[in-house]
Structures are given as structure tokens and as C-alpha cells.
Design a protein around this motif. Sequence first.
Motif, mmCIF file in Angstrom:
data_model
loop_
_atom_site.group_PDB
_atom_site.id
_atom_site.type_symbol
_atom_site.label_atom_id
_atom_site.label_comp_id
_atom_site.label_asym_id
_atom_site.label_seq_id
_atom_site.Cartn_x
_atom_site.Cartn_y
_atom_site.Cartn_z
ATOM 1 N N TYR A 9 0.586 -1.265 -0.031
ATOM 2 C CA TYR A 9 -0.177 -0.163 0.026
ATOM 3 C C TYR A 9 0.968 1.320 -0.042
ATOM 4 O O TYR A 9 1.424 1.702 0.921
ATOM 5 N N PRO A 12 -0.181 8.028 -0.662
ATOM 6 C CA PRO A 12 0.501 8.620 0.778
ATOM 7 C C PRO A 12 -0.997 9.682 1.456
ATOM 8 O O PRO A 12 -1.989 9.345 0.210
ATOM 9 N N SER A 13 -1.372 10.023 2.607
ATOM 10 C CA SER A 13 -2.044 10.320 3.100
ATOM 11 C C SER A 13 -2.520 12.002 2.057
ATOM 12 O O SER A 13 -1.833 12.428 2.242
ATOM 13 N N ALA A 14 -4.386 11.591 2.570
ATOM 14 C CA ALA A 14 -4.785 13.122 1.236
ATOM 15 C C ALA A 14 -4.720 14.340 2.689
ATOM 16 O O ALA A 14 -4.520 15.472 2.297
ATOM 17 N N ASP A 15 -4.738 13.736 3.645
ATOM 18 C CA ASP A 15 -4.466 14.678 4.774
ATOM 19 C C ASP A 15 -2.750 15.291 5.393
ATOM 20 O O ASP A 15 -3.429 15.925 6.218
ATOM 21 N N ARG A 16 -2.153 15.227 5.037
ATOM 22 C CA ARG A 16 -1.074 15.420 4.937
ATOM 23 C C ARG A 16 -0.397 16.981 5.235
ATOM 24 O O ARG A 16 -1.438 17.524 4.409
ATOM 25 N N LYS A 99 -2.935 18.976 12.157
ATOM 26 C CA LYS A 99 -3.383 17.883 13.703
ATOM 27 C C LYS A 99 -3.328 18.381 14.821
ATOM 28 O O LYS A 99 -2.768 17.442 15.497
#
Length: 106
Positions: A9, A12-16, A99
Motif C-alpha cells: 500500500y 500518501p495520506s490525503a491530509d498530510r 493536526k
Amino acid sequence: MTVKALYDYEFPSADRAEVFGDDQLVYVHWRGNPLFCSAACFRVPKTMTFAAFVTSTVHGWAASDPDFDPDSVTEWRLFDAPLSGGQDKSLADLGIGHKALLSFAA
């Protein structure tokens, strides 16, 4: 609970942080308020002062509780540590990063 993918997998994270440019996501939790049982998330500029963040973002959200009194907001915490610093400092200067979890009592 962890999940094991059956394949590599590599998405990349969409909320980086780099997706948001000069903005960041900040979570805010009103401790002890049963109406807000979890934190709310806001997209705000990193350079925004803490005072502006509280008055323009937090107060607007918290005002949906009819018992909210802006003058009663106390005990700001960044994650589990007391938040110390000036109201005129930017979120970044106070160590409030992408975050991060802020909480308060009222």
C-alpha cells in the motif's frame, strides 16, 4: 486494531501537511461538554494569531451551544500540556502544528 494489507500500500495520506500549503488542520475539543463529545477540525493559516483563532474560529463553533459564554473559556491545553504563551503569537510560534489537538474548559 491494525489492518494488514494483502499488497503493498503505497498511497500518501490525503491530509498530510504539504497538501495544505500555508494552512494546517487544528482539532479543538471542549472538555466536559456533552454536546461536543469529540473534537472539531478546522483549517486555519499557520500564521494566524491565537487570539484571532479563538475569536473567529472557536467562538463561532462553540456558540452553537446555547450555554456558551466566551468569557468563561479557560485552561487551554495543547495535547495534554497546558498551553502557555501570548495571545498575540501565531499558532506556529506556540507550537501548534498540523493536526494538533487543542482543548479548553468553560
